[in-house]
Scaffold this motif. Structure first.
Motif, PDB file in Angstrom:
ATOM      1  N   PRO A 220     -15.098 -14.907   1.922  1.00 23.28           N
ATOM      2  CA  PRO A 220     -15.900 -15.342   3.068  1.00 23.28           C
ATOM      3  C   PRO A 220     -16.436 -16.762   2.871  1.00 23.28           C
ATOM      4  O   PRO A 220     -16.440 -17.269   1.744  1.00 23.28           O
ATOM      5  CB  PRO A 220     -17.045 -14.329   3.098  1.00 23.28           C
ATOM      6  N   SER A 225     -21.128 -15.621   1.289  1.00 28.46           N
ATOM      7  CA  SER A 225     -20.613 -15.071   0.036  1.00 28.46           C
ATOM      8  C   SER A 225     -21.758 -14.521  -0.809  1.00 28.46           C
ATOM      9  O   SER A 225     -22.698 -15.234  -1.147  1.00 28.46           O
ATOM     10  CB  SER A 225     -19.853 -16.177  -0.714  1.00 28.46           C
ATOM     11  N   TRP A 284     -13.067 -13.768  10.951  1.00 35.60           N
ATOM     12  CA  TRP A 284     -13.670 -13.018   9.837  1.00 35.60           C
ATOM     13  C   TRP A 284     -13.828 -11.543  10.146  1.00 35.60           C
ATOM     14  O   TRP A 284     -13.948 -10.720   9.247  1.00 35.60           O
ATOM     15  CB  TRP A 284     -14.998 -13.652   9.406  1.00 35.60           C
ATOM     16  N   TRP A 288     -12.994  -8.558   7.393  1.00 41.30           N
ATOM     17  CA  TRP A 288     -13.883  -7.465   6.980  1.00 41.30           C
ATOM     18  C   TRP A 288     -13.294  -6.107   7.331  1.00 41.30           C
ATOM     19  O   TRP A 288     -13.523  -5.118   6.632  1.00 41.30           O
ATOM     20  CB  TRP A 288     -15.292  -7.639   7.587  1.00 41.30           C
TER      21      TRP A 288
END
Ligand code: BYC
Length: 333
Positions: A220, A225, A284, A288
């Protein structure tokens, strides 16, 4: 203060003494890290440093052995004997990388059985990239070029990791990864320069599918992070996720031009002022989802690893029985 001291029983005293000793050890550890020194397996280290290393090294090891699976799909379908020999050698290398890394993780006091149990029960992570399908032969070339290319970018700084057994394992791994990257690029170059229109289209299609997942391999953004700040402080990670991703994009955008493929990002553009390529937003939510177990191949990959473990039980039993026999014979002699 005086009254508090009167209240301190023997257990509290021991705790206080232990924590003073630990504080000294921690100060010595921090000083060594600040000097760029290395930590060996027998050296004192904070618990959190140990746990961070076990997490990262074991995830890395799991990625290597899960990473054998998408390529293994093509071992029987390689187009020539030469390509098949190269592919088999590469897959074997990945197995070897897994072994060096499990051995490095074991130096931190966690057994290989515990590490593999965490993988098989779905508790441990492995790289998101290996949850995508390999649909055509071009995918194998693209894995070498982009996936191993991203791996090298991320792993070269790990040869300078503060934990020496991990750093030493990474030196050899990086040498082999660089052959992996070259063989992938070479096979794509052959298809792009000498192939039919259908083969060129196959390469472009593979690049379109693997580009964004390859960028996600770096983890990430730094701002999201969990571990980067602490891992950078401790010299486990030397370069952050975003900088590594940018370095990878800068290098690959130029290689794509030589190859004659386009990268599937309309916003990818050289920025003279920054001295880097600008690029479009990464999805993102997809990252995930895949990391959370819902990628295209998560269930298949895990089932394959569990089956390999179960099928290999007789080999482990036989090796242990042989070792026991040898040591009994040695004792008797
Ligand atoms: N996939 O705080 P962050 C290979 C997780 S093998 C899945 O930035 P960190 C190859 C991360 O674990 C390639 N999960 O974490 C093999 C954390 O979750 P937890 C593997 C990811 O550790 C065969 C959370 O997201 N390479 O190349 O500071 C054939 C927050 O992330 C990923 C390595 O393992 C991901 N991509 O930084 C061909 C290299 N990214 O643990 C090729 C060593 C992040 O809190 N590892 N997460 O539950 C590293 O350098 C670092 O661990 C990472 C992530 C840069 C990957």
């Amino acid at each position: 203060m005086y009254t508090q001291a009167m209240d301190v029983g023997p257990r509290e005293e021991r705790k206080a003494v232990r924590s003073t000793a630990e504080a000294e050890l921690e100060a010595r550890f921090d000083a060594r890290i600040d000097d760029g020194g290395l930590i060996e397996a027998k050296d004192w280290m904070p618990d959190h440093y140990r746990k961070t290393l076990v997490r990262q090294i074991s995830q890395h090891a799991h990625s290597e052995i899960v990473g054998m699976l998408p390529e293994g799909n093509w071992a029987t379908r390689a187009p020539t004997l030469k390509r098949k020999a190269i592919l088999l050698a590469k897959i074997q290398d990945e197995g070897g990388h897994g072994l060096y890394l499990y051995a490095a993780a074991e130096t931190l006091g966690t057994s290989r059985d515990q590490l593999l149990d965490a993988l098989h029960s779905g508790k441990a992570k492995y790289s998101s990239i290996f949850n995508y399908s390999t649909l055509s032969w071009a995918d194998i070339g693209v894995i070498g070029w982009l996936v191993d290319g991203a791996a090298i970018m991320n792993q070269v700084p790990l040869t300078r990791c503060s934990y020496a057994p991990y750093a030493r394992a990474m030196v050899r791994i990086c040498r082999e990864e660089s052959f992996h990257q070259r063989q992938g690029y070479d096979s794509l170059l052959v298809m792009m320069q000498k192939g039919t229109d259908a083969q060129k289209a196959m390469v472009q299609d593979a690049v379109n599918r693997w580009w964004w997942p390859s960028l996600m391999m770096f983890g990430p953004p730094d701002s999201e992070s969990t571990h980067s700040a602490t891992s950078m402080r401790w010299g486990i990670k030397r370069i952050g996720n975003d900088d590594l991703r940018q370095k990878f994009i800068d290098a690959t955008a130029q290689q794509a031009q030589v190859l004659g493929v386009s990268l599937p990002d309309p916003l990818l553009k050289w920025n003279e002022a920054r001295g880097h390529y600008d690029f479009g937003p990464i999805d993102w939510s997809e990252f995930w989802r895949v990391v959370g177990g819902h990628g295209p191949c998560n269930a298949e990959r895990l089932a394959a690893r569990v089956k390999a473990w179960d099928d290999g039980a007789w080999v482990r039993d036989a090796a242990l029985a042989h070792a026991r026999k040898q040591s009994t014979q040695k004792e008797a002699a």
